[in-house]
Design an enzyme around this catalytic site. Structure first.
Site, mmCIF file in Angstrom:
data_model
loop_
_atom_site.group_PDB
_atom_site.id
_atom_site.type_symbol
_atom_site.label_atom_id
_atom_site.label_comp_id
_atom_site.label_asym_id
_atom_site.label_seq_id
_atom_site.Cartn_x
_atom_site.Cartn_y
_atom_site.Cartn_z
ATOM 1 N N GLU A 1 33.367 23.290 46.713
ATOM 2 C CA GLU A 1 33.487 23.547 48.110
ATOM 3 C C GLU A 1 33.986 24.787 48.513
ATOM 4 O O GLU A 1 33.374 25.834 49.179
ATOM 5 C CB GLU A 1 33.912 22.176 48.737
ATOM 6 C CG GLU A 1 33.573 22.699 50.588
ATOM 7 C CD GLU A 1 32.161 22.796 51.073
ATOM 8 O OE1 GLU A 1 32.127 23.121 52.109
ATOM 9 O OE2 GLU A 1 31.248 22.346 50.306
ATOM 10 N N GLY B 1 44.355 36.229 37.781
ATOM 11 C CA GLY B 1 43.903 35.545 36.954
ATOM 12 C C GLY B 1 43.762 33.840 37.570
ATOM 13 O O GLY B 1 43.296 32.979 36.971
ATOM 14 N N TYR C 1 39.399 29.626 46.857
ATOM 15 C CA TYR C 1 40.184 30.962 47.369
ATOM 16 C C TYR C 1 41.626 31.264 46.833
ATOM 17 O O TYR C 1 42.347 30.424 46.565
ATOM 18 C CB TYR C 1 40.443 30.536 49.020
ATOM 19 C CG TYR C 1 41.199 31.655 49.753
ATOM 20 C CD1 TYR C 1 40.522 32.653 50.174
ATOM 21 C CD2 TYR C 1 42.619 31.401 49.907
ATOM 22 C CE1 TYR C 1 40.942 33.757 51.057
ATOM 23 C CE2 TYR C 1 43.216 32.548 50.929
ATOM 24 C CZ TYR C 1 42.459 33.577 51.243
ATOM 25 O OH TYR C 1 43.082 34.621 52.086
ATOM 26 N N VAL C 2 41.711 32.656 46.721
ATOM 27 C CA VAL C 2 42.865 33.288 46.286
ATOM 28 C C VAL C 2 43.453 34.144 47.023
ATOM 29 O O VAL C 2 42.673 35.045 47.595
ATOM 30 C CB VAL C 2 42.845 33.664 44.829
ATOM 31 C CG1 VAL C 2 44.261 34.634 44.514
ATOM 32 C CG2 VAL C 2 42.487 32.910 43.871
ATOM 33 N N GLY D 1 41.857 32.830 40.119
ATOM 34 C CA GLY D 1 40.644 32.172 40.215
ATOM 35 C C GLY D 1 40.090 31.855 39.106
ATOM 36 O O GLY D 1 39.348 30.618 38.889
ATOM 37 N N TYR E 1 31.995 36.060 39.393
ATOM 38 C CA TYR E 1 31.148 34.808 38.761
ATOM 39 C C TYR E 1 30.117 34.960 37.781
ATOM 40 O O TYR E 1 30.065 34.429 36.989
ATOM 41 C CB TYR E 1 30.516 34.174 40.103
ATOM 42 C CG TYR E 1 31.173 33.580 41.090
ATOM 43 C CD1 TYR E 1 32.705 33.166 41.035
ATOM 44 C CD2 TYR E 1 30.896 33.510 42.385
ATOM 45 C CE1 TYR E 1 33.545 32.723 41.899
ATOM 46 C CE2 TYR E 1 31.978 33.280 43.473
ATOM 47 C CZ TYR E 1 33.208 32.673 43.112
ATOM 48 O OH TYR E 1 33.862 32.051 44.301
ATOM 49 N N TYR F 1 38.735 35.373 56.096
ATOM 50 C CA TYR F 1 37.583 36.237 55.145
ATOM 51 C C TYR F 1 36.065 36.294 55.328
ATOM 52 O O TYR F 1 35.585 37.166 55.047
ATOM 53 C CB TYR F 1 38.231 35.929 53.893
ATOM 54 C CG TYR F 1 37.688 36.653 52.589
ATOM 55 C CD1 TYR F 1 37.865 38.163 52.328
ATOM 56 C CD2 TYR F 1 36.555 36.386 51.786
ATOM 57 C CE1 TYR F 1 37.527 38.933 51.372
ATOM 58 C CE2 TYR F 1 35.889 36.980 50.808
ATOM 59 C CZ TYR F 1 36.417 38.375 50.579
ATOM 60 O OH TYR F 1 35.778 39.091 49.931
ATOM 61 N N GLU F 2 35.828 35.135 55.529
ATOM 62 C CA GLU F 2 34.094 34.787 55.421
ATOM 63 C C GLU F 2 33.488 35.012 56.810
ATOM 64 O O GLU F 2 32.552 34.857 57.229
ATOM 65 C CB GLU F 2 33.857 33.334 55.137
ATOM 66 C CG GLU F 2 34.039 33.242 53.355
ATOM 67 C CD GLU F 2 33.556 31.835 52.650
ATOM 68 O OE1 GLU F 2 33.184 31.132 53.464
ATOM 69 O OE2 GLU F 2 33.603 31.953 51.795
ATOM 70 N N ASN G 1 29.288 39.116 49.622
ATOM 71 C CA ASN G 1 30.668 38.873 48.726
ATOM 72 C C ASN G 1 30.519 39.413 47.557
ATOM 73 O O ASN G 1 30.531 38.800 46.551
ATOM 74 C CB ASN G 1 31.137 37.605 48.809
ATOM 75 C CG ASN G 1 32.640 37.690 48.487
ATOM 76 O OD1 ASN G 1 33.330 38.488 47.963
ATOM 77 N ND2 ASN G 1 33.297 36.562 48.671
#
Length: 159
Positions: free
Chosen positions: A82, A94, A85-86, A96, A130, A23-24, A123
């Site tokens: 660190e 819900g 991830y979901v 995360g 967040y 994903y990253e 992202n």
């Protein structure tokens, strides 16, 4: 449901790490092995900790991997997250938020002063999420890293 990881979770944690790296856009950077994760999480002196998010059927759908840090300014430990991830199919369920709530609960229970993590600047969905839970970006700080050849060179440097 959020639960503390157990040694039998190591294969799924590593699989989730690989999914997060994809994903990253950094799959090529994952070098961790199951043995390394097992030692770091469940060895004689654990260096990291993990929690697993499960769906209603008990299937792992996400994880949080963290370790303790220390603030000299506050004089207390904190948690550095660190990885969070979901899996895509479980997002907006819900999980995360529940993982972060569990880490916040640990901080409060243990008297830790901070819960911190990094997020890639591209992202946008994660950044929005967040901020919705009260996280403040630390834009005046720049993460620095020394690794691989540069780490070896620095370690060997005289004066």
């Amino acid at each position: 449901m959020i639960r503390t990881a157990v040694p039998e979770d190591v294969p799924v944690i590593l699989a989730l790490v690989h999914e997060l790296a994809a994903y990253e856009r950094a799959s090529h950077e994952v070098l961790a092995t199951e043995e390394q994760l097992r030692e770091a999480l469940f060895g004689e002196h654990p260096a990291a900790f993990a929690h697993i998010a499960e769906d209603g059927g008990g299937e792992p759908v996400g994880f949080a991997l963290w370790f303790r840090n220390f603030s000299t300014w506050r004089g207390t430990h904190g948690i550095y997250l660190e990885d969070l991830y979901v899996r895509p199919e479980a997002r907006r369920g819900g999980h995360g938020r529940a993982l972060l709530r569990e880490l916040a609960r640990i901080c409060v229970e243990r008297g830790y002063g901070r819960l911190e993590w990094s997020v890639l600047d591209w992202n946008a969905p994660a950044i929005e999420f967040y901020r919705s839970i009260g996280a403040e970006p630390m834009s005046e700080w720049t993460v620095n890293r020394v690794s691989d050849g540069a780490l070896v060179k620095l370690a060997a440097a005289d004066g």
